[in-house]
Design a protein around this motif. Sequence first.
Motif, PDB file in Angstrom:
ATOM      1  N   ALA A   6     -13.733   8.847   7.612  1.00  0.00           N
ATOM      2  CA  ALA A   6     -12.908   9.352   6.513  1.00  0.00           C
ATOM      3  C   ALA A   6     -13.054  10.862   6.364  1.00  0.00           C
ATOM      4  O   ALA A   6     -12.066  11.585   6.163  1.00  0.00           O
ATOM      5  CB  ALA A   6     -13.286   8.652   5.217  1.00  0.00           C
ATOM      6  N   TYR A  30       0.819  -1.197   0.000  1.00  0.00           N
ATOM      7  CA  TYR A  30       0.000   0.000   0.000  1.00  0.00           C
ATOM      8  C   TYR A  30       0.860   1.258   0.000  1.00  0.00           C
ATOM      9  O   TYR A  30       0.620   2.202  -0.763  1.00  0.00           O
ATOM     10  CB  TYR A  30      -0.932  -0.015   1.215  1.00  0.00           C
ATOM     11  CG  TYR A  30      -1.709   1.258   1.416  1.00  0.00           C
ATOM     12  CD1 TYR A  30      -2.583   1.713   0.433  1.00  0.00           C
ATOM     13  CD2 TYR A  30      -1.574   2.008   2.586  1.00  0.00           C
ATOM     14  CE1 TYR A  30      -3.298   2.885   0.615  1.00  0.00           C
ATOM     15  CE2 TYR A  30      -2.290   3.166   2.778  1.00  0.00           C
ATOM     16  CZ  TYR A  30      -3.156   3.607   1.790  1.00  0.00           C
ATOM     17  OH  TYR A  30      -3.867   4.769   1.975  1.00  0.00           O
ATOM     18  N   GLY A  78      -6.446   6.325   4.216  1.00  0.00           N
ATOM     19  CA  GLY A  78      -6.552   5.175   3.325  1.00  0.00           C
ATOM     20  C   GLY A  78      -6.340   3.821   3.949  1.00  0.00           C
ATOM     21  O   GLY A  78      -6.807   2.808   3.408  1.00  0.00           O
ATOM     22  N   GLU A 136      -7.424  -3.158   2.337  1.00  0.00           N
ATOM     23  CA  GLU A 136      -7.722  -4.512   1.859  1.00  0.00           C
ATOM     24  C   GLU A 136      -8.332  -4.495   0.466  1.00  0.00           C
ATOM     25  O   GLU A 136      -8.171  -5.444  -0.303  1.00  0.00           O
ATOM     26  CB  GLU A 136      -8.665  -5.217   2.836  1.00  0.00           C
ATOM     27  CG  GLU A 136      -8.048  -5.541   4.181  1.00  0.00           C
ATOM     28  CD  GLU A 136      -6.851  -6.457   4.061  1.00  0.00           C
ATOM     29  OE1 GLU A 136      -6.860  -7.340   3.182  1.00  0.00           O
ATOM     30  OE2 GLU A 136      -5.893  -6.291   4.843  1.00  0.00           O
ATOM     31  N   SER A 137      -9.027  -3.424   0.118  1.00  0.00           N
ATOM     32  CA  SER A 137      -9.657  -3.356  -1.209  1.00  0.00           C
ATOM     33  C   SER A 137      -8.633  -3.218  -2.321  1.00  0.00           C
ATOM     34  O   SER A 137      -8.965  -3.407  -3.500  1.00  0.00           O
ATOM     35  CB  SER A 137     -10.633  -2.182  -1.266  1.00  0.00           C
ATOM     36  OG  SER A 137      -9.949  -0.946  -1.138  1.00  0.00           O
ATOM     37  N   ARG A 156     -11.661  -0.292  11.121  1.00  0.00           N
ATOM     38  CA  ARG A 156     -12.852  -0.488  10.304  1.00  0.00           C
ATOM     39  C   ARG A 156     -13.207   0.807   9.590  1.00  0.00           C
ATOM     40  O   ARG A 156     -13.413   1.836  10.230  1.00  0.00           O
ATOM     41  CB  ARG A 156     -14.014  -0.956  11.176  1.00  0.00           C
ATOM     42  CG  ARG A 156     -13.774  -2.325  11.800  1.00  0.00           C
ATOM     43  CD  ARG A 156     -14.821  -2.665  12.815  1.00  0.00           C
ATOM     44  NE  ARG A 156     -14.505  -3.943  13.463  1.00  0.00           N
ATOM     45  CZ  ARG A 156     -15.053  -4.353  14.598  1.00  0.00           C
ATOM     46  NH1 ARG A 156     -15.937  -3.581  15.207  1.00  0.00           N
ATOM     47  NH2 ARG A 156     -14.709  -5.519  15.112  1.00  0.00           N
ATOM     48  N   PRO A 157     -13.280   0.792   8.257  1.00  0.00           N
ATOM     49  CA  PRO A 157     -13.538   2.031   7.515  1.00  0.00           C
ATOM     50  C   PRO A 157     -14.987   2.486   7.651  1.00  0.00           C
ATOM     51  O   PRO A 157     -15.897   1.685   7.806  1.00  0.00           O
ATOM     52  CB  PRO A 157     -13.231   1.634   6.064  1.00  0.00           C
ATOM     53  CG  PRO A 157     -13.489   0.164   6.017  1.00  0.00           C
ATOM     54  CD  PRO A 157     -13.092  -0.366   7.355  1.00  0.00           C
ATOM     55  N   SER A 158     -15.165   3.803   7.608  1.00  0.00           N
ATOM     56  CA  SER A 158     -16.500   4.386   7.568  1.00  0.00           C
ATOM     57  C   SER A 158     -16.404   5.756   6.923  1.00  0.00           C
ATOM     58  O   SER A 158     -15.364   6.427   7.001  1.00  0.00           O
ATOM     59  CB  SER A 158     -17.093   4.519   8.974  1.00  0.00           C
ATOM     60  OG  SER A 158     -16.433   5.530   9.707  1.00  0.00           O
ATOM     61  N   PRO A 161      -7.636   2.098   6.448  1.00  0.00           N
ATOM     62  CA  PRO A 161      -8.772   1.207   6.681  1.00  0.00           C
ATOM     63  C   PRO A 161      -9.318   0.570   5.395  1.00  0.00           C
ATOM     64  O   PRO A 161     -10.002  -0.459   5.450  1.00  0.00           O
ATOM     65  CB  PRO A 161      -9.818   2.138   7.317  1.00  0.00           C
ATOM     66  CG  PRO A 161      -9.015   3.217   7.959  1.00  0.00           C
ATOM     67  CD  PRO A 161      -7.866   3.432   7.015  1.00  0.00           C
ATOM     68  N   TYR A 162      -9.030   1.165   4.262  1.00  0.00           N
ATOM     69  CA  TYR A 162      -9.526   0.628   2.998  1.00  0.00           C
ATOM     70  C   TYR A 162      -8.475  -0.204   2.255  1.00  0.00           C
ATOM     71  O   TYR A 162      -8.672  -0.580   1.101  1.00  0.00           O
ATOM     72  CB  TYR A 162      -9.979   1.783   2.084  1.00  0.00           C
ATOM     73  CG  TYR A 162     -11.067   2.632   2.676  1.00  0.00           C
ATOM     74  CD1 TYR A 162     -12.413   2.284   2.522  1.00  0.00           C
ATOM     75  CD2 TYR A 162     -10.766   3.790   3.387  1.00  0.00           C
ATOM     76  CE1 TYR A 162     -13.427   3.070   3.058  1.00  0.00           C
ATOM     77  CE2 TYR A 162     -11.771   4.583   3.931  1.00  0.00           C
ATOM     78  CZ  TYR A 162     -13.093   4.223   3.758  1.00  0.00           C
ATOM     79  OH  TYR A 162     -14.082   4.992   4.298  1.00  0.00           O
TER      80      TYR A 162
END
Length: 467
Positions: free
Chosen positions: A232, A68, A362, A367-368, A226-228, A364-365
Amino acid sequence: MREEETAARPTKEPYGHSIAFAEALRVWARVAALSFGGPAGQIAVMHRILVEEKKWISEGRFLHALNYCMLLPGPEAQQLATYIGWLLHGTAGGLVAGTLFVLPGFLSILVLSILYAGFQQFTVVQAMFFGIKAAVLAIVVEAVLRIGKRALKTPPMVLLAAAAFVAIFFFDVPFPAIILAAAAIGFLGARLDPQRFVVIRGHAPSGADEPVVDAVLAEGRPGHTRPSLARALKVAGIWLTLWFTPLVVLGATLGLDHVFTQIGIFFSKLAVVTFGGAYAVLAYMAQEAVERYGWLAPGEMLDGLGMAETTPGPLIQVVQFVAFMGAFRDPGALDPYSAGIFASVLATWVTFVPCFLWIFLGAPYVESLRGSGALSAALSSITAAVVGVVLNLAVWFALHVSFGQIEEVRTYGMKLLLPALHTVNVPSVLLSLAAFIALIRFKVGMIPVIGAAAILGAAYDLLAWGP
Protein backbone atom coordinates in the motif's frame (compact mmCIF):
# COMPACT_ATOMS: atom_id res chain seq x y z
CA MET A 1 3.52 -39.02 -19.73
CA ARG A 2 3.09 -36.91 -16.65
CA GLU A 3 5.73 -34.47 -17.90
CA GLU A 4 3.90 -34.15 -21.24
CA GLU A 5 0.60 -33.45 -19.47
CA THR A 6 2.27 -30.86 -17.30
CA ALA A 7 3.78 -29.16 -20.34
CA ALA A 8 0.45 -29.15 -22.19
CA ARG A 9 -1.52 -27.78 -19.27
CA PRO A 10 -1.86 -23.98 -19.51
CA THR A 11 -0.06 -22.13 -16.74
CA LYS A 12 -2.07 -20.31 -14.13
CA GLU A 13 0.78 -18.30 -12.65
CA PRO A 14 1.22 -15.61 -11.52
CA TYR A 15 -2.40 -14.46 -11.76
CA GLY A 16 -4.25 -17.70 -11.00
CA HIS A 17 -5.77 -18.25 -14.47
CA SER A 18 -4.86 -18.99 -18.08
CA ILE A 19 -6.33 -15.90 -19.79
CA ALA A 20 -3.64 -14.52 -22.10
CA PHE A 21 -2.73 -10.86 -21.70
CA ALA A 22 -2.96 -10.38 -25.48
CA GLU A 23 -6.51 -11.72 -25.48
CA ALA A 24 -7.44 -9.40 -22.61
CA LEU A 25 -5.92 -6.50 -24.53
CA ARG A 26 -8.22 -7.21 -27.49
CA VAL A 27 -11.25 -7.45 -25.21
CA TRP A 28 -10.48 -4.16 -23.43
CA ALA A 29 -10.05 -2.47 -26.80
CA ARG A 30 -13.48 -3.78 -27.77
CA VAL A 31 -15.01 -2.52 -24.51
CA ALA A 32 -13.44 0.90 -25.12
CA ALA A 33 -14.81 1.10 -28.66
CA LEU A 34 -18.33 0.35 -27.37
CA SER A 35 -18.21 2.67 -24.35
CA PHE A 36 -21.01 5.01 -25.42
CA GLY A 37 -24.15 5.88 -23.50
CA GLY A 38 -22.86 7.02 -20.12
CA PRO A 39 -21.93 4.85 -17.13
CA ALA A 40 -25.08 2.71 -17.23
CA GLY A 41 -24.48 1.72 -20.84
CA GLN A 42 -20.74 1.25 -20.29
CA ILE A 43 -21.26 -1.01 -17.28
CA ALA A 44 -23.85 -3.01 -19.23
CA VAL A 45 -21.34 -3.52 -22.07
CA MET A 46 -18.69 -4.78 -19.65
CA HIS A 47 -21.18 -7.10 -17.96
CA ARG A 48 -22.29 -8.58 -21.26
CA ILE A 49 -18.76 -9.16 -22.52
CA LEU A 50 -16.90 -10.14 -19.33
CA VAL A 51 -19.61 -12.04 -17.41
CA GLU A 52 -22.01 -13.40 -20.01
CA GLU A 53 -19.88 -13.83 -23.13
CA LYS A 54 -16.28 -14.42 -21.99
CA LYS A 55 -17.22 -15.86 -18.58
CA TRP A 56 -14.05 -14.45 -17.08
CA ILE A 57 -15.57 -13.26 -13.81
CA SER A 58 -18.61 -14.29 -11.82
CA GLU A 59 -21.75 -12.22 -11.42
CA GLY A 60 -21.15 -11.74 -7.70
CA ARG A 61 -17.52 -10.66 -8.11
CA PHE A 62 -18.48 -8.21 -10.88
CA LEU A 63 -21.20 -6.64 -8.74
CA HIS A 64 -19.02 -6.50 -5.65
CA ALA A 65 -16.34 -4.66 -7.65
CA LEU A 66 -19.00 -2.26 -8.90
CA ASN A 67 -20.16 -1.60 -5.33
CA TYR A 68 -16.63 -0.57 -4.43
CA CYS A 69 -16.29 1.72 -7.44
CA MET A 70 -19.59 3.39 -6.54
CA LEU A 71 -18.02 4.52 -3.25
CA LEU A 72 -15.10 6.25 -4.99
CA PRO A 73 -14.78 9.70 -6.53
CA GLY A 74 -14.41 9.56 -10.28
CA PRO A 75 -16.10 7.73 -13.18
CA GLU A 76 -17.27 4.38 -11.82
CA ALA A 77 -17.30 2.65 -15.22
CA GLN A 78 -13.66 3.48 -15.94
CA GLN A 79 -12.69 2.45 -12.43
CA LEU A 80 -14.63 -0.80 -12.78
CA ALA A 81 -12.69 -1.59 -15.96
CA THR A 82 -9.44 -0.79 -14.14
CA TYR A 83 -10.46 -2.99 -11.19
CA ILE A 84 -11.31 -6.02 -13.32
CA GLY A 85 -8.20 -5.53 -15.48
CA TRP A 86 -6.13 -5.45 -12.27
CA LEU A 87 -7.90 -8.53 -10.95
CA LEU A 88 -7.05 -10.42 -14.13
CA HIS A 89 -3.48 -9.27 -14.81
CA GLY A 90 -2.30 -7.11 -11.94
CA THR A 91 -1.08 -3.55 -12.36
CA ALA A 92 -0.36 -4.00 -16.09
CA GLY A 93 -3.89 -5.29 -16.66
CA GLY A 94 -5.43 -2.40 -14.74
CA LEU A 95 -3.36 0.16 -16.64
CA VAL A 96 -4.33 -1.30 -20.01
CA ALA A 97 -8.04 -1.59 -19.18
CA GLY A 98 -8.31 1.87 -17.61
CA THR A 99 -6.21 3.66 -20.24
CA LEU A 100 -7.96 2.08 -23.21
CA PHE A 101 -11.30 3.04 -21.67
CA VAL A 102 -10.27 6.71 -21.74
CA LEU A 103 -8.22 6.83 -24.97
CA PRO A 104 -10.98 6.87 -27.65
CA GLY A 105 -12.87 9.66 -25.89
CA PHE A 106 -9.68 11.66 -25.34
CA LEU A 107 -8.73 11.53 -29.02
CA SER A 108 -12.29 12.29 -30.16
CA ILE A 109 -12.75 15.31 -27.90
CA LEU A 110 -9.27 16.61 -28.71
CA VAL A 111 -10.12 16.65 -32.42
CA LEU A 112 -13.52 18.22 -31.74
CA SER A 113 -11.95 20.85 -29.47
CA ILE A 114 -9.46 21.84 -32.17
CA LEU A 115 -12.25 22.09 -34.74
CA TYR A 116 -14.46 24.00 -32.32
CA ALA A 117 -11.76 26.53 -31.48
CA GLY A 118 -10.81 27.03 -35.13
CA PHE A 119 -14.24 27.05 -36.76
CA GLN A 120 -16.59 28.22 -34.01
CA GLN A 121 -17.23 31.45 -35.89
CA PHE A 122 -18.70 29.57 -38.85
CA THR A 123 -22.48 29.84 -38.96
CA VAL A 124 -23.14 26.16 -39.58
CA VAL A 125 -21.06 25.18 -36.52
CA GLN A 126 -22.92 27.69 -34.36
CA ALA A 127 -26.24 26.40 -35.66
CA MET A 128 -25.40 22.76 -34.95
CA PHE A 129 -24.31 23.55 -31.40
CA PHE A 130 -27.48 25.60 -30.95
CA GLY A 131 -29.37 22.33 -31.41
CA ILE A 132 -26.92 20.32 -29.30
CA LYS A 133 -27.34 22.72 -26.37
CA ALA A 134 -31.09 22.14 -26.39
CA ALA A 135 -30.63 18.36 -26.42
CA VAL A 136 -28.07 18.46 -23.61
CA LEU A 137 -30.51 20.41 -21.45
CA ALA A 138 -33.10 17.65 -21.96
CA ILE A 139 -30.49 15.00 -21.10
CA VAL A 140 -29.56 16.74 -17.84
CA VAL A 141 -33.23 17.06 -16.83
CA GLU A 142 -33.69 13.35 -17.58
CA ALA A 143 -30.66 12.63 -15.37
CA VAL A 144 -32.30 14.51 -12.48
CA LEU A 145 -35.39 12.32 -12.79
CA ARG A 146 -33.37 9.11 -13.15
CA ILE A 147 -31.10 9.72 -10.16
CA GLY A 148 -33.98 11.09 -8.09
CA LYS A 149 -36.08 7.98 -8.68
CA ARG A 150 -33.24 5.85 -7.40
CA ALA A 151 -32.18 7.99 -4.44
CA LEU A 152 -35.17 9.92 -3.06
CA LYS A 153 -37.06 7.06 -1.45
CA THR A 154 -37.37 8.45 2.08
CA PRO A 155 -38.17 11.91 3.54
CA PRO A 156 -34.60 12.50 4.82
CA MET A 157 -33.26 11.89 1.32
CA VAL A 158 -35.74 14.38 -0.18
CA LEU A 159 -34.71 16.97 2.43
CA LEU A 160 -31.04 16.39 1.68
CA ALA A 161 -31.64 16.92 -2.05
CA ALA A 162 -33.59 20.12 -1.39
CA ALA A 163 -30.94 21.43 1.01
CA ALA A 164 -28.16 20.70 -1.50
CA PHE A 165 -30.02 22.57 -4.25
CA VAL A 166 -30.63 25.62 -2.07
CA ALA A 167 -27.05 25.62 -0.81
CA ILE A 168 -25.39 25.55 -4.22
CA PHE A 169 -27.92 27.53 -6.27
CA PHE A 170 -28.71 30.38 -3.89
CA PHE A 171 -25.65 30.52 -1.63
CA ASP A 172 -22.78 29.24 -3.82
CA VAL A 173 -21.76 26.66 -1.23
CA PRO A 174 -18.80 24.75 -2.73
CA PHE A 175 -19.62 21.33 -4.11
CA PRO A 176 -16.96 19.54 -1.98
CA ALA A 177 -18.51 20.99 1.18
CA ILE A 178 -21.94 19.68 0.16
CA ILE A 179 -20.52 16.19 -0.47
CA LEU A 180 -18.67 16.10 2.86
CA ALA A 181 -21.73 17.33 4.75
CA ALA A 182 -23.96 14.74 3.07
CA ALA A 183 -21.51 11.94 3.91
CA ALA A 184 -21.37 13.05 7.56
CA ILE A 185 -25.17 13.16 7.75
CA GLY A 186 -25.32 9.67 6.25
CA PHE A 187 -22.86 8.21 8.77
CA LEU A 188 -24.85 9.76 11.61
CA GLY A 189 -28.16 8.72 10.11
CA ALA A 190 -26.98 5.08 9.87
CA ARG A 191 -26.73 5.04 13.66
CA LEU A 192 -29.99 6.88 14.38
CA ASP A 193 -32.36 5.58 11.70
CA PRO A 194 -30.76 3.12 9.26
CA GLN A 195 -34.06 2.27 7.54
CA ARG A 196 -34.43 5.85 6.31
CA PHE A 197 -30.79 6.50 5.49
CA VAL A 198 -29.58 3.25 3.90
CA VAL A 199 -31.30 3.70 0.55
CA ILE A 200 -28.49 2.90 -1.90
CA ARG A 201 -27.28 -0.62 -1.26
CA GLY A 202 -25.34 -1.08 -4.48
CA HIS A 203 -26.12 -3.79 -6.97
CA ALA A 204 -26.80 -6.93 -4.99
CA PRO A 205 -27.08 -10.22 -6.82
CA SER A 206 -30.51 -11.75 -6.93
CA GLY A 207 -29.24 -15.08 -5.67
CA ALA A 208 -26.25 -17.33 -5.82
CA ASP A 209 -23.64 -16.67 -8.46
CA GLU A 210 -24.44 -17.99 -11.90
CA PRO A 211 -22.54 -21.16 -12.81
CA VAL A 212 -19.83 -19.32 -14.73
CA VAL A 213 -16.07 -19.77 -14.58
CA ASP A 214 -14.76 -17.29 -12.02
CA ALA A 215 -11.33 -17.60 -13.56
CA VAL A 216 -9.71 -15.14 -11.17
CA LEU A 217 -10.40 -16.66 -7.77
CA ALA A 218 -11.21 -20.26 -8.64
CA GLU A 219 -8.16 -21.66 -6.84
CA GLY A 220 -7.54 -19.14 -4.09
CA ARG A 221 -6.33 -15.56 -4.01
CA PRO A 222 -3.48 -14.70 -6.40
CA GLY A 223 -0.55 -12.90 -4.81
CA HIS A 224 -1.29 -9.49 -6.29
CA THR A 225 -4.76 -9.41 -4.66
CA ARG A 226 -3.46 -9.90 -1.10
CA PRO A 227 -3.23 -6.62 0.84
CA SER A 228 -0.13 -5.58 2.74
CA LEU A 229 1.08 -2.36 4.30
CA ALA A 230 4.34 -2.41 2.33
CA ARG A 231 2.45 -2.76 -0.94
CA ALA A 232 0.00 0.00 0.00
CA LEU A 233 2.82 2.43 0.84
CA LYS A 234 4.59 1.61 -2.43
CA VAL A 235 1.43 2.12 -4.50
CA ALA A 236 0.59 5.38 -2.74
CA GLY A 237 4.13 6.69 -3.20
CA ILE A 238 4.25 5.90 -6.92
CA TRP A 239 0.82 7.26 -7.85
CA LEU A 240 0.95 10.35 -5.65
CA THR A 241 4.31 11.18 -7.24
CA LEU A 242 2.85 10.72 -10.73
CA TRP A 243 -0.13 12.88 -9.79
CA PHE A 244 1.62 15.81 -8.13
CA THR A 245 4.99 16.05 -9.92
CA PRO A 246 3.53 17.94 -12.95
CA LEU A 247 1.79 20.37 -10.57
CA VAL A 248 4.97 21.06 -8.63
CA VAL A 249 7.00 21.55 -11.81
CA LEU A 250 4.39 23.89 -13.34
CA GLY A 251 4.03 25.89 -10.15
CA ALA A 252 7.80 26.26 -9.74
CA THR A 253 8.52 27.22 -13.35
CA LEU A 254 5.42 29.16 -14.41
CA GLY A 255 3.97 30.40 -11.13
CA LEU A 256 0.63 29.75 -9.45
CA ASP A 257 -1.21 32.29 -11.61
CA HIS A 258 -0.34 30.70 -14.95
CA VAL A 259 -3.23 29.05 -16.77
CA PHE A 260 -1.47 25.65 -16.89
CA THR A 261 -0.88 25.65 -13.13
CA GLN A 262 -4.47 26.73 -12.49
CA ILE A 263 -5.78 23.96 -14.75
CA GLY A 264 -3.63 21.34 -13.03
CA ILE A 265 -4.66 22.37 -9.52
CA PHE A 266 -8.35 22.86 -10.33
CA PHE A 267 -8.86 19.53 -12.05
CA SER A 268 -6.85 17.77 -9.33
CA LYS A 269 -9.31 19.12 -6.78
CA LEU A 270 -12.15 18.08 -9.04
CA ALA A 271 -10.80 14.51 -9.15
CA VAL A 272 -11.38 14.01 -5.41
CA VAL A 273 -14.96 15.36 -5.27
CA THR A 274 -16.58 13.64 -8.25
CA PHE A 275 -18.92 11.51 -6.16
CA GLY A 276 -22.25 10.72 -7.76
CA GLY A 277 -21.16 10.77 -11.38
CA ALA A 278 -20.11 13.44 -13.84
CA TYR A 279 -23.45 15.27 -13.87
CA ALA A 280 -23.02 16.15 -10.21
CA VAL A 281 -19.60 17.74 -10.61
CA LEU A 282 -20.50 19.50 -13.87
CA ALA A 283 -22.34 22.21 -11.95
CA TYR A 284 -19.25 22.90 -9.85
CA MET A 285 -16.97 22.77 -12.91
CA ALA A 286 -19.22 25.06 -14.93
CA GLN A 287 -19.51 27.53 -12.08
CA GLU A 288 -15.73 27.73 -11.59
CA ALA A 289 -14.67 27.57 -15.25
CA VAL A 290 -17.19 30.21 -16.37
CA GLU A 291 -17.55 32.56 -13.43
CA ARG A 292 -14.20 32.34 -11.63
CA TYR A 293 -11.57 31.57 -14.25
CA GLY A 294 -13.35 32.85 -17.38
CA TRP A 295 -12.16 29.91 -19.46
CA LEU A 296 -15.57 29.44 -21.10
CA ALA A 297 -18.81 31.26 -21.82
CA PRO A 298 -21.94 29.61 -20.33
CA GLY A 299 -23.11 28.31 -23.70
CA GLU A 300 -19.71 26.79 -24.42
CA MET A 301 -19.97 24.56 -21.37
CA LEU A 302 -23.05 23.05 -22.97
CA ASP A 303 -21.15 22.60 -26.23
CA GLY A 304 -18.42 20.68 -24.41
CA LEU A 305 -20.96 18.50 -22.66
CA GLY A 306 -22.52 17.74 -26.02
CA MET A 307 -19.12 16.57 -27.28
CA ALA A 308 -18.66 14.29 -24.26
CA GLU A 309 -22.16 12.86 -24.62
CA THR A 310 -21.58 11.82 -28.24
CA THR A 311 -18.08 10.35 -27.93
CA PRO A 312 -16.97 7.09 -26.28
CA GLY A 313 -15.55 7.04 -22.78
CA PRO A 314 -16.43 8.72 -19.48
CA LEU A 315 -18.60 11.83 -19.52
CA ILE A 316 -16.09 13.51 -17.20
CA GLN A 317 -13.76 13.65 -20.23
CA VAL A 318 -15.38 17.04 -20.85
CA VAL A 319 -12.59 18.35 -18.58
CA GLN A 320 -10.21 18.34 -21.52
CA PHE A 321 -12.49 20.58 -23.59
CA VAL A 322 -12.69 23.06 -20.70
CA ALA A 323 -8.91 22.98 -20.31
CA PHE A 324 -8.31 23.26 -24.07
CA MET A 325 -10.45 26.37 -24.41
CA GLY A 326 -8.97 27.97 -21.28
CA ALA A 327 -5.40 27.57 -22.55
CA PHE A 328 -6.35 28.37 -26.15
CA ARG A 329 -7.50 31.81 -25.01
CA ASP A 330 -4.53 32.39 -22.72
CA PRO A 331 -1.65 30.55 -24.39
CA GLY A 332 1.24 32.55 -22.98
CA ALA A 333 4.43 31.90 -24.95
CA LEU A 334 2.91 29.01 -26.93
CA ASP A 335 0.68 29.19 -29.97
CA PRO A 336 -3.00 28.71 -29.02
CA TYR A 337 -3.35 25.19 -30.45
CA SER A 338 -0.20 23.87 -28.77
CA ALA A 339 -1.31 25.40 -25.48
CA GLY A 340 -4.75 23.83 -25.85
CA ILE A 341 -3.34 20.39 -26.61
CA PHE A 342 -0.97 20.54 -23.64
CA ALA A 343 -3.80 21.65 -21.37
CA SER A 344 -5.97 18.77 -22.64
CA VAL A 345 -3.28 16.24 -21.74
CA LEU A 346 -2.69 17.89 -18.37
CA ALA A 347 -6.39 17.93 -17.41
CA THR A 348 -6.80 14.30 -18.48
CA TRP A 349 -3.69 13.29 -16.53
CA VAL A 350 -4.73 14.85 -13.21
CA THR A 351 -8.30 13.59 -13.65
CA PHE A 352 -7.51 9.91 -14.25
CA VAL A 353 -4.24 9.28 -12.39
CA PRO A 354 -6.21 9.48 -9.10
CA CYS A 355 -8.63 6.85 -10.47
CA PHE A 356 -5.75 4.38 -10.82
CA LEU A 357 -4.56 5.32 -7.32
CA TRP A 358 -7.96 4.57 -5.74
CA ILE A 359 -8.15 1.15 -7.44
CA PHE A 360 -4.57 -0.06 -7.00
CA LEU A 361 -4.48 1.12 -3.39
CA GLY A 362 -7.93 0.06 -2.25
CA ALA A 363 -8.86 -3.00 -4.33
CA PRO A 364 -6.97 -5.51 -2.15
CA TYR A 365 -8.98 -4.30 0.84
CA VAL A 366 -12.31 -4.31 -0.97
CA GLU A 367 -13.63 -7.36 0.89
CA SER A 368 -13.61 -5.40 4.15
CA LEU A 369 -16.21 -3.03 2.66
CA ARG A 370 -18.81 -5.75 2.10
CA GLY A 371 -22.00 -5.18 4.08
CA SER A 372 -20.98 -1.90 5.74
CA GLY A 373 -24.18 -0.10 6.75
CA ALA A 374 -22.36 3.16 7.54
CA LEU A 375 -20.79 3.29 4.08
CA SER A 376 -24.10 2.46 2.42
CA ALA A 377 -25.79 5.27 4.34
CA ALA A 378 -23.03 7.71 3.36
CA LEU A 379 -23.43 6.71 -0.28
CA SER A 380 -27.21 7.11 -0.02
CA SER A 381 -26.89 10.60 1.44
CA ILE A 382 -24.27 11.65 -1.10
CA THR A 383 -26.48 10.43 -3.94
CA ALA A 384 -29.47 12.34 -2.53
CA ALA A 385 -27.37 15.51 -2.33
CA VAL A 386 -26.23 14.87 -5.90
CA VAL A 387 -29.87 15.06 -7.04
CA GLY A 388 -30.03 18.61 -5.71
CA VAL A 389 -26.70 19.49 -7.30
CA VAL A 390 -27.73 18.10 -10.70
CA LEU A 391 -31.03 19.99 -10.41
CA ASN A 392 -28.94 23.12 -9.92
CA LEU A 393 -27.06 22.23 -13.10
CA ALA A 394 -30.34 21.72 -14.97
CA VAL A 395 -31.75 25.08 -13.84
CA TRP A 396 -28.47 26.86 -14.65
CA PHE A 397 -28.37 25.32 -18.13
CA ALA A 398 -32.08 25.97 -18.70
CA LEU A 399 -31.71 29.68 -17.98
CA HIS A 400 -28.74 30.07 -20.33
CA VAL A 401 -30.33 28.00 -23.10
CA SER A 402 -33.73 29.68 -22.88
CA PHE A 403 -32.81 33.35 -22.38
CA GLY A 404 -30.38 35.70 -24.04
CA GLN A 405 -29.89 37.92 -20.98
CA ILE A 406 -29.66 36.91 -17.33
CA GLU A 407 -29.00 39.32 -14.49
CA GLU A 408 -27.33 38.13 -11.29
CA VAL A 409 -28.59 39.89 -8.17
CA ARG A 410 -27.17 39.54 -4.64
CA THR A 411 -29.52 40.17 -1.74
CA TYR A 412 -29.40 39.08 1.91
CA GLY A 413 -26.43 36.87 1.12
CA MET A 414 -28.36 35.05 -1.61
CA LYS A 415 -27.63 34.88 -5.32
CA LEU A 416 -30.60 35.27 -7.66
CA LEU A 417 -30.52 34.73 -11.42
CA LEU A 418 -33.20 36.86 -13.08
CA PRO A 419 -33.79 36.22 -16.80
CA ALA A 420 -34.92 39.05 -19.07
CA LEU A 421 -38.24 37.64 -20.25
CA HIS A 422 -38.18 39.54 -23.52
CA THR A 423 -34.99 37.65 -24.52
CA VAL A 424 -36.60 34.20 -24.40
CA ASN A 425 -35.35 31.91 -27.18
CA VAL A 426 -38.54 30.16 -28.28
CA PRO A 427 -36.93 27.79 -30.85
CA SER A 428 -34.42 26.60 -28.26
CA VAL A 429 -37.16 26.00 -25.68
CA LEU A 430 -39.24 24.04 -28.20
CA LEU A 431 -36.25 21.97 -29.30
CA SER A 432 -35.38 21.15 -25.69
CA LEU A 433 -38.98 20.11 -25.05
CA ALA A 434 -38.99 17.88 -28.13
CA ALA A 435 -35.70 16.25 -27.07
CA PHE A 436 -37.06 15.64 -23.57
CA ILE A 437 -40.21 14.00 -24.94
CA ALA A 438 -38.11 11.81 -27.24
CA LEU A 439 -35.97 10.68 -24.31
CA ILE A 440 -38.72 10.13 -21.72
CA ARG A 441 -41.82 9.24 -23.68
CA PHE A 442 -40.38 7.39 -26.67
CA LYS A 443 -37.14 6.10 -25.09
CA VAL A 444 -35.00 7.31 -27.99
CA GLY A 445 -31.27 6.88 -27.40
CA MET A 446 -29.13 9.78 -26.28
CA ILE A 447 -26.87 9.87 -29.34
CA PRO A 448 -29.74 9.87 -31.89
CA VAL A 449 -31.43 12.68 -29.93
CA ILE A 450 -28.27 14.80 -29.97
CA GLY A 451 -27.68 14.07 -33.66
CA ALA A 452 -31.25 14.99 -34.58
CA ALA A 453 -31.05 18.17 -32.51
CA ALA A 454 -27.83 19.21 -34.27
CA ILE A 455 -29.45 18.69 -37.69
CA LEU A 456 -32.59 20.57 -36.65
CA GLY A 457 -30.47 23.41 -35.29
CA ALA A 458 -28.67 23.75 -38.60
CA ALA A 459 -31.95 23.49 -40.53
CA TYR A 460 -33.56 26.20 -38.39
CA ASP A 461 -30.62 28.51 -38.99
CA LEU A 462 -30.84 27.93 -42.73
CA LEU A 463 -34.58 28.60 -42.81
CA ALA A 464 -34.43 31.61 -40.49
CA TRP A 465 -31.49 33.42 -42.02
CA GLY A 466 -31.07 31.87 -45.44
CA PRO A 467 -27.89 30.47 -46.98
